[in-house]
Design a protein around this motif. Structure first.
Motif, PDB file in Angstrom:
ATOM      1  N   LYS A  83       0.279  16.149   5.141  1.00 43.67           N
ATOM      2  CA  LYS A  83       0.117  17.479   5.089  1.00 43.67           C
ATOM      3  C   LYS A  83      -1.437  18.392   5.072  1.00 43.67           C
ATOM      4  N   ALA A  84      -2.526  18.029   4.005  1.00 45.43           N
ATOM      5  CA  ALA A  84      -3.286  18.386   3.609  1.00 45.43           C
ATOM      6  C   ALA A  84      -4.697  17.745   5.251  1.00 45.43           C
ATOM      7  N   ALA A  85      -4.646  16.520   5.664  1.00 42.18           N
ATOM      8  CA  ALA A  85      -5.041  16.278   6.631  1.00 42.18           C
ATOM      9  C   ALA A  85      -4.982  16.925   8.226  1.00 42.18           C
ATOM     10  N   SER A 119       0.686  -1.035   0.046  1.00 42.41           N
ATOM     11  CA  SER A 119       0.066  -0.272  -0.106  1.00 42.41           C
ATOM     12  C   SER A 119       0.871   1.252  -0.178  1.00 42.41           C
ATOM     13  N   LEU A 120       0.273   2.138  -1.004  1.00 43.16           N
ATOM     14  CA  LEU A 120       1.318   3.474  -0.666  1.00 43.16           C
ATOM     15  C   LEU A 120       0.323   4.436  -0.327  1.00 43.16           C
ATOM     16  N   LEU A 121       1.150   5.754   0.020  1.00 41.43           N
ATOM     17  CA  LEU A 121       0.373   7.037  -0.072  1.00 41.43           C
ATOM     18  C   LEU A 121       1.285   8.544  -0.347  1.00 41.43           C
ATOM     19  N   ASP A 133       2.904  10.492  10.676  1.00 41.21           N
ATOM     20  CA  ASP A 133       3.228   9.735   9.911  1.00 41.21           C
ATOM     21  C   ASP A 133       2.855   8.246   9.954  1.00 41.21           C
ATOM     22  N   GLY A 134       2.290   7.740   9.551  1.00 39.30           N
ATOM     23  CA  GLY A 134       1.707   6.337   9.822  1.00 39.30           C
ATOM     24  C   GLY A 134       0.036   5.944   9.949  1.00 39.30           C
ATOM     25  N   ASP A 135      -0.202   6.659  10.527  1.00 36.36           N
ATOM     26  CA  ASP A 135      -1.272   6.905  11.258  1.00 36.36           C
ATOM     27  C   ASP A 135      -2.860   6.240   9.984  1.00 36.36           C
ATOM     28  N   LEU A 136      -2.324   6.415   8.854  1.00 33.57           N
ATOM     29  CA  LEU A 136      -3.101   5.291   7.849  1.00 33.57           C
ATOM     30  C   LEU A 136      -2.623   3.937   7.403  1.00 33.57           C
ATOM     31  N   GLY A 137      -1.473   4.010   8.293  1.00 38.86           N
ATOM     32  CA  GLY A 137      -0.987   1.941   8.286  1.00 38.86           C
ATOM     33  C   GLY A 137      -1.070   1.565   6.807  1.00 38.86           C
ATOM     34  N   GLU A 138      -0.193   3.207   5.588  1.00 37.31           N
ATOM     35  CA  GLU A 138       0.911   3.108   4.567  1.00 37.31           C
ATOM     36  C   GLU A 138       2.078   1.526   5.062  1.00 37.31           C
ATOM     37  N   ASN A 139       2.152   1.511   4.122  1.00 40.90           N
ATOM     38  CA  ASN A 139       3.524   0.632   3.582  1.00 40.90           C
ATOM     39  C   ASN A 139       4.695   1.985   3.935  1.00 40.90           C
ATOM     40  N   VAL A 140       4.138   1.749   2.162  1.00 38.55           N
ATOM     41  CA  VAL A 140       4.780   3.159   1.789  1.00 38.55           C
ATOM     42  C   VAL A 140       5.020   4.180   1.711  1.00 38.55           C
ATOM     43  N   LEU A 141       5.441   5.567   2.416  1.00 39.10           N
ATOM     44  CA  LEU A 141       4.791   7.501   2.007  1.00 39.10           C
ATOM     45  C   LEU A 141       5.795   7.636   1.074  1.00 39.10           C
ATOM     46  N   VAL A 142       5.001   8.284   0.571  1.00 40.89           N
ATOM     47  CA  VAL A 142       6.334   9.186  -0.771  1.00 40.89           C
ATOM     48  C   VAL A 142       5.961  10.720  -0.657  1.00 40.89           C
ATOM     49  N   GLU A 143       6.800  11.040  -0.894  1.00 43.93           N
ATOM     50  CA  GLU A 143       6.851  12.924  -0.921  1.00 43.93           C
ATOM     51  C   GLU A 143       7.725  13.338  -2.371  1.00 43.93           C
ATOM     52  N   GLY A 144       7.086  14.442  -3.153  1.00 42.12           N
ATOM     53  CA  GLY A 144       7.638  15.535  -3.967  1.00 42.12           C
ATOM     54  C   GLY A 144       6.556  15.095  -5.486  1.00 42.12           C
ATOM     55  N   VAL A 145       5.244  13.939  -4.906  1.00 46.55           N
ATOM     56  CA  VAL A 145       4.325  13.659  -6.009  1.00 46.55           C
ATOM     57  C   VAL A 145       2.828  13.724  -5.165  1.00 46.55           C
ATOM     58  N   PRO A 146       2.044  14.573  -5.704  1.00 46.46           N
ATOM     59  CA  PRO A 146       0.734  14.833  -5.683  1.00 46.46           C
ATOM     60  C   PRO A 146      -0.626  13.281  -5.667  1.00 46.46           C
ATOM     61  N   ASP A 191     -12.063  10.584   1.572  1.00 46.73           N
ATOM     62  CA  ASP A 191     -13.529   9.802   0.600  1.00 46.73           C
ATOM     63  C   ASP A 191     -13.441  10.828  -0.781  1.00 46.73           C
ATOM     64  N   GLN A 192     -12.450  12.825  -0.509  1.00 47.51           N
ATOM     65  CA  GLN A 192     -13.351  12.955  -1.464  1.00 47.51           C
ATOM     66  C   GLN A 192     -12.574  12.899  -3.345  1.00 47.51           C
ATOM     67  N   TYR A 193     -11.428  12.515  -3.302  1.00 41.85           N
ATOM     68  CA  TYR A 193     -10.634  12.160  -4.414  1.00 41.85           C
ATOM     69  C   TYR A 193     -10.306  10.378  -4.345  1.00 41.85           C
ATOM     70  N   ASP A 194     -10.445  10.202  -5.594  1.00 43.24           N
ATOM     71  CA  ASP A 194      -9.661   8.663  -6.372  1.00 43.24           C
ATOM     72  C   ASP A 194      -8.672   8.484  -5.731  1.00 43.24           C
ATOM     73  N   GLY A 195      -7.406   7.789  -4.959  1.00 37.62           N
ATOM     74  CA  GLY A 195      -6.887   7.658  -4.271  1.00 37.62           C
ATOM     75  C   GLY A 195      -6.060   8.513  -3.273  1.00 37.62           C
ATOM     76  N   TYR A 196      -6.542   9.764  -3.012  1.00 38.05           N
ATOM     77  CA  TYR A 196      -6.677   9.717  -1.539  1.00 38.05           C
ATOM     78  C   TYR A 196      -6.021   9.245  -0.330  1.00 38.05           C
ATOM     79  N   ARG A 197      -6.798   8.131  -0.074  1.00 39.61           N
ATOM     80  CA  ARG A 197      -6.862   7.331   1.201  1.00 39.61           C
ATOM     81  C   ARG A 197      -5.220   6.441   0.287  1.00 39.61           C
TER      82      ARG A 197
END
Length: 282
Positions: A162-164, A154-156, A175-188, A251-257
């Motif tokens: 930052k928006a949250a 899973s990726l976020l 960071d990590g509260d949403l349970g993702e495996n990989v957190l990526v910075e620098g891309v939307p 759930d505002q946009y596809d992929g926001y989660r």
């Protein structure tokens, strides 16, 4: 003259009321930690008009309620697969800023446990195979989805975090509260597209991990176990309101989660690894 008869209540109105009652009941059970094992995620009427989450129920329960109430209609569109034009615009590169996994624990890995959390333990390096991130356990993927390889990782993207924090300054969101495996910075968040492949690579290594995005993640009621959502110092109805609003925000946009991906080429990645769109020639 005789009084005109009262209009009969439509079947649609009755069905809608029953559906709302069932969804509200699911929400109460979740908040009070008495959720049955067949409930995984739920949706309720959110304050924002676009805030709709998917109510997912296991096996026969899902099929039964789908048949009666038509949960999965056009309100839940399928993820959009990237076109060549969209791919050509996604030429930037992201950086991995956090890696995480959570091993199996008989007392804490089930969402029905009072000790359950979506947070995963941070680590510097992760080996990712077709079976998933080594050392990571996801209860729903393992039990309900038979360890599907389509959700190996899973990726976020960091813009969502930052928006949250901006939307909820009163919450101690980490960071990590949403349970993702990989957190990526620098891309939307919409940098990733279903059906498109991406490679992760370290500057010091010629080896690279290749993944393919399989689906967007849906906000799940398990997130409502985060301590600033399920705050025992406030009334249950207020916890429900926090839960509704937080899931709606994600759930505002596809992929926001976030996004799920399968592994095309296994490999090890580290904090600082770069992620980029995989060219067709690669």
């Amino acid at each position: 003259s005789s009084a005109s008869p009262l209009p009969m209540r439509s079947h649609h109105s009755i069905g809608r009321r029953i559906r709302q009652f069932i969804l509200l009941l699911c929400c109460w059970l979740c908040i009070l930690d008495y959720r049955s094992s067949f409930v995984d995620c739920f949706s309720l009427p959110f304050r924002r008009t676009h805030d709709r989450a998917t109510c997912r129920l296991h096996a026969g329960w899902k099929d039964l309620l789908n048949g009666i109430f038509n949960f999965e209609e056009s309100d839940n569109p399928q993820p959009i697969v990237a076109t060549k034009e969209e791919v050509s615009l996604s030429s930037s590169e992201g950086t991995v800023v956090r890696l995480a996994a959570k091993s199996f624990d008989a007392k804490r890995s089930k969402p029905s446990s009072r000790e359950y959390t979506t947070r995963k333990v941070e680590m510097d390096t992760a080996m990712i195979t077709t079976e998933g991130v080594q050392g990571d356990y996801n209860h729903y993927r393992t039990v309900a989805l038979k360890s599907t390889e389509d959700r190996a990782v899973s990726l976020l993207t960091y813009d969502v975090m930052k928006a949250a924090r901006s939307e909820y300054p009163q919450y101690a969101i980490e960071d990590g509260d949403l349970g993702e495996n990989v957190l990526v910075e620098g891309v939307p968040f919409d940098y990733f597209k279903v059906g498109q492949r991406y490679r992760f690579k370290d500057d010091a290594s010629s080896e690279q991990l290749v993944i393919e995005i399989t689906e967007k993640m849906d906000p799940c009621a398990n997130l409502c176990k985060l301590p600033y959502i399920n705050d025992e110092s406030i009334e249950p109805k207020d916890r429900i309101a926090r839960c509704q609003d937080f899931l709606g925000f994600l759930d505002q946009y596809d992929g926001y989660r976030g996004w799920y991906a399968k592994v095309i080429k296994e490999g090890s990645i580290s904090k600082g690894s770069k992620v980029a769109l995989l060219d067709e020639d690669d």
